[in-house]
Structures are given as structure tokens and as C-alpha cells.
Design an enzyme around this catalytic site. Structure first.
Site, short mmCIF file in Angstrom:
data_model
loop_
_atom_site.label_atom_id
_atom_site.label_comp_id
_atom_site.label_asym_id
_atom_site.label_seq_id
_atom_site.Cartn_x
_atom_site.Cartn_y
_atom_site.Cartn_z
N SER A 59 -9.77 2.20 3.05
CA SER A 59 -8.86 2.93 2.19
C SER A 59 -7.90 2.02 1.41
CB SER A 59 -8.02 3.91 3.01
OG SER A 59 -7.22 3.22 3.96
N SER B 203 -10.15 -0.25 7.24
CA SER B 203 -9.59 -0.18 5.89
C SER B 203 -8.91 -1.43 5.36
CB SER B 203 -8.60 0.97 5.81
OG SER B 203 -9.30 2.16 5.61
N LYS C 248 0.87 -1.19 0.00
CA LYS C 248 0.00 0.00 0.00
C LYS C 248 0.90 1.23 0.00
CE LYS C 248 -3.82 2.06 2.69
NZ LYS C 248 -4.73 1.89 3.86
#
Ligand code: GLN
Length: 484
Positions: free
Chosen positions: A151, A175, A76
Site C-alpha cells: 500500500s 506494504s 505516508k
């Protein structure tokens, strides 16, 4: 090869069925063919990946290489990567190239895992739909008119589209679990302190926790083995032995007490999601687990408490982005004040600015006790609910999110509707507990997730039950129609 699980890839690499260079090239080719359809990956590190794969092949040929050696993964874009842009999904950090690796990234590099690139995400991890990214939204591989969740939507979508077998992600209020559920993959948020936050760009420091995403629980266990470590550089990292999370996957679920919070099945839960989750619970019951109805009476206070605490911490954490030290700086500032003001106005998106305003307000003199102090008291109550529950049950289960993936724009004008996406996940972060989502059904042609919450440092038990569930169901093997 892209349909293999990480466990299968490890076997293939160790038995010399294919090399890490071949495997890495295969995923890089898929990324160049398919990523434009989903926008899941925002930086591809092809050359670096092939170099790492070459080294991994050398290590593999010597024998005794760590499990992750030669396995391609994605990080990420919230994790700092030495020499590789780390944007956190924001214009503010569009030009930021860190001179060091986050501990999580370092742990994977140490074991010889191959980084394919960095995944798209909501700006500064604020969001539940990936619509707040500076780089544009991520599309859900199950339905490209729908969000992948957020997210960590880029990591989840990339795995669902078979652009990588696993990825890192972070979870401040849901998330990891919510995008895992919406994209039909597995994702685990570990206990707060289990995985180092060093080099992970801070959103809300008392809630942020990194964890793995992959298609199966077994793969999440393999990834967590590598990710979890005590880290002196993170003062909230817990100095506790990291067990081999794959060792207990085969345990039976017989006799296990599963608490079902009645508050997680109330108004607002999509009827199709409820049917899928109840069926999953019945499947576990059929294997000998005992279902016990419980109550987490302060559940409804978790979203309001979170939306005071998380913005408060974010407003402090994001004060470092001022156009001076690093990150975006506006052009031709008139004076210092103008530079601060315009750099932050132009560099941050709307949702980030909303959170900074809420957080600054809640922390202001005169409001601190009424909002922040109160929210911290509520946080204690939520924590107490869980510790009371864990006196009589081993795990807690329910839905991960209220409904399957929603369409782009559906909640864009209403921040509160968006905030309610995390109604079942946020309490776990406030309490610091581990939680996981595994696929448990398809509703309206889109996947939904079963959430498994454990007591502190009980990741092994969560992964064990998730793995057992995946031995008796095949939801984790379903593939979006467009993906082959
Ligand atoms: N959706 C939540 C938020 O916007 C949680 C995000 C997260 O876990 N990073 O704050």
C-alpha cells in the site's frame, strides 16, 4: 541535488554546499513539475516545508545539528500530521485534520527533518497495487502502465521519481517491501514494536509496523535511527535501546549463514525474478557468505491465516468510523441507523468493505473458533518455523514478490490473485520479524527485489548485509528512463 542520497545530502548540508531552503525548494519544484505524472503525493505542504527548512538552516549554522536536520522527506498519509489533512487514502478521512503528530512524524520534526507532503496509498493500507486509493492510482515511474505496488506505493514511486530522497511507510503484510521491490528502491519493515504505532491509523494492530524507504540501505539506516524509539503511548512499543544502525554497515559478510527457504522458489515465481534473486545470492556467496537450504514448511498457510487475522482486526479498528465523531458523514440521514449505514457505505471503498465483511464474519459467534482461533494457531506454527530456522542461520533470503510490477487492472477482478502478491512477505508480519527489500535486478524493463529477513531486533545485521550488497552491485543506482 535530487540524485543525491540522504547520506550525501547530510554532508552537503553540514558542509554548507547548499542550504535546506534551497534543497527544499528544489524538491518542491520537482514535485510541482512531475507529480501529476505519477500521482504519488496527495498533499504538498510547501509553505510549512520552507518554514521548517529556514529553522533547520539556523540549527545547522549553530553546528551539532542531528543528522536528519534540513533533509526533506515525505510521510505516508497514514501518519497523523498536526494541522495537515491525513486521509489514509480514503473518502472517509478526506476531511480529517488531526490536532497532533504521530510519534514517527514527531521524531523527524524533533530532529529538524523537513516534511514536503503526504504520499498516496491504498485505502486504509489495504492493497498491493495502490489501485484502491480514493485519490486514484499511483503510477510506477519505471512503466506508467504498471502499478507501483502497495500500500505504500506513493512513497515508493515518489522516491523512484526523485521527488524526495526518503519517505516513511508502513507494512502490515508487505506494504513496505513489495512497493520498494516494484519501484527499484530499498525499504525496511522493522521488528514489531521497534517503531511506535501511535498516531498511525490502525489497519491490523498486531501486524502494522512503520519503517523507512529510500534508495539505499545506508539511507534506510539513517532514517531508522530517527524513527525508532520507545514510546509510552504505544503499549506494544518495546523498551529497548536503539543502536546506531549506520555503525555496523561496514562489517564483512564473510562467514554469514544465509538460509534459502525452498518454499520461496516454488511454482508461481517468475523465472526472470528467480534468476535475478539467485544471482544476488551468488554475489553474496562470492563475498564469503554461506548459503544453506532451509524449509519453512508452513509458508503456504501464511496468506490464508493473514486474510482471517488482518480483516478481523481491521473490522474492529474501522468500527470507529461511524459518521459521528470525525470523518465522512452522509447527507440528510433519516435516523441514526441510516447515518451509520450510509456514512460507512459511502465513505469506504469496495476493498475496505470486503475486509470489514470478512473480518466481522470470522469474529462472529459460532465462527470465531473455526476461523479466527484456527488462524491464530497457524500463526504460532509460522512463528515456530522461523525460530527453528534461526537456530542454524543468521538471515533468510529470497524474492520479495513473485514477479515484476503488473499492469493496472491485471488483478483488479480477482482479490485472491492480488492477495498472492504478498506470498513471500506476509509470514514475516505474522511472526513479527524484520524484513527488507533491496533492488537486485531488472526483469522485463522493471525492477525486482531481494528480500532479507532477520531475527527479532536484528535490523542492524539486515542493513549491514544490504549495504554490503549495494557496495558490489549497482541495482540501487538504476533510474527509470523518464527520470533524470
Ligand atoms: N497487501 C496486503 C493487504 O492488502 C498488505 C498490505 C499492507 O502491508 N498494508 O492486506
Amino acid at each position: 541535488m535530487h540524485n543525491y542520497t540522504i547520506a550525501e545530502l547530510i554532508k552537503g548540508l553540514q558542509n554548507n554546499e547548499f542550504s535546506s531552503v534551497e534543497l527544499t525548494q528544489h524538491f518542491l519544484d520537482r514535485i510541482s513539475q512531475l507529480n501529476d505524472d505519477y500521482n504519488a503525493i496527495i498533499t504538498v505542504t510547501g509553505e510549512q516545508a520552507l518554514n521548517a527548512a529556514t529553522l533547520a538552516d539556523q540549527r545547522l549554522s549553530l553546528g551539532d545539528a542531528p543528522a536528519m536536520c534540513g533533509v526533506p522527506i515525505l510521510h505516508k498519509d497514514i501518519f497523523c500530521t498536526d494541522g495537515v489533512r491525513t486521509s489514509c487514502g480514503s473518502k472517509m478521512l478526506d476531511n480529517f485534520i488531526p490536532p497532533y503528530n504521530a510519534t514517527v512524524v514527531e521524531n523527524f520534526a524533533r530532529d529538524g527533518a523537513v516534511m514536503l507532503g503526504k504520499t498516496n496509498m491504498d485505502e486504509f493500507a489495504m492493497g498491493s497495487s495502490n489501485e484502491t486509493s480514493f485519490y486514484g492510482p499511483v503510477k510506477n515511474p519505471w512503466a506508467t502502465d504498471s502499478v507501483p505496488g502497495g500500500s505504500s506505493g506513493g512513497s515508493a514511486a515518489a522516491i523512484a521519481a526523485r521527488l524526495a530522497p526518503g519517505a516513511t511507510a508502513t507494512d502490515t503484510g508487505g506494504s513496505i517491501r513489495q512497493p520498494a521491490a516494484l519501484c527499484g528502491i530499498s525499504g525496511l519493515k522493522p521488528t514489531y514494536g521497534r517503531v511506535s504505532r501511535w498516531g498511525m491509523i490502525a489497519f491490523a494492530s498486531s501486524l502494522d509496523q512503520a519503517g523507512p524507504m529510500a534508495r539505499t540501505a545506508e539511507d534506510c539506516a539513517i532514517l531508522l535511527n530517527c524513527m525508532a524509539s520507545f514510546d509510552e503511548k504505544d503499549s506494544t512499543s518495546v523498551d529497548k535501546n536503539v543502536p546506531d544502525y549506520t555503525a555496523s554497515l561496514g562489517n564483512s559478510v564473510k562467514g554469514l549463514k544465509i538460509g534459502i527457504p525452498k518454499e520461496y522458489f516454488s511454482e508461481g515465481l517468475h523465472p526472470g525474478t528467480e534468476v535475478a534473486v539467485r544471482k544476488a545470492l551468488a554475489d553474496l556467496e562470492a563475498q564469503g557468505a554461506e548459503l544453506v537450504e532451509i524449509s519453512l514448511p508452513n509458508s503456504e498457510l501464511s496468506v490464508p491465516a493473514y486474510y482471517v487475522i488482518a480483516p478481523a482486526e481491521a473490522s474492529a479498528n474501522l468500527s470507529r468510523f461511524d459518521g459521528v465523531k470525525y470523518g465522512y458523514r452522509c447527507e440528510n440521514p433519516k435516523d441514526l441507523q441510516d447515518m451509520y449505514c450510509r456514512s460507512r457505505t459511502e465513505g469506504f471503498g469496495e476493498e475496505v468493505q470486503r475486509r470489514i465483511l470478512i473480518g466481522t464474519y470470522c469474529l462472529s459467534a459460532g465462527y470465531y473458533d473455526a476461523y479466527y482461533g484456527k488462524a491464530q494457531q497457524v500463526r504460532q506454527l509460522i512463528q515456530q518455523d522461523f525460530s527453528d530456522a534461526f537456530k542454524s542461520v543468521d538471515l533468510i533470503m529470497g524474492p520479495t514478490c513473485p514477479s515484476p510490477a503488473f499492469k493496472f487492472g491485471a488483478k483488479g477482478d480477482d482479490p485472491v490473485a492480488m492477495y498472492l502478491e504478498d506470498i513471500y512477505t506476509i509470514a514475516t508480519n505474522l511472526a513479527g520479524l524484520p524484513g527488507m527489500s533491496v533492488p537486485c535486478g531488472i526483469v522485463e524493463d522493471k525492477p525486482v527485489g531481494l528480500q532479507i529477513i532477520g531475527n527479532y531486533f536484528d535490523e542492524a545485521r539486515i542493513l549491514n548485509v544490504a549495504h554490503q550488497f549495494q557496495q558490489i552491485t549497482n541495482w540501487h543506482q538504476q533510474t527509470p528512463e523518464a527520470i533524470s
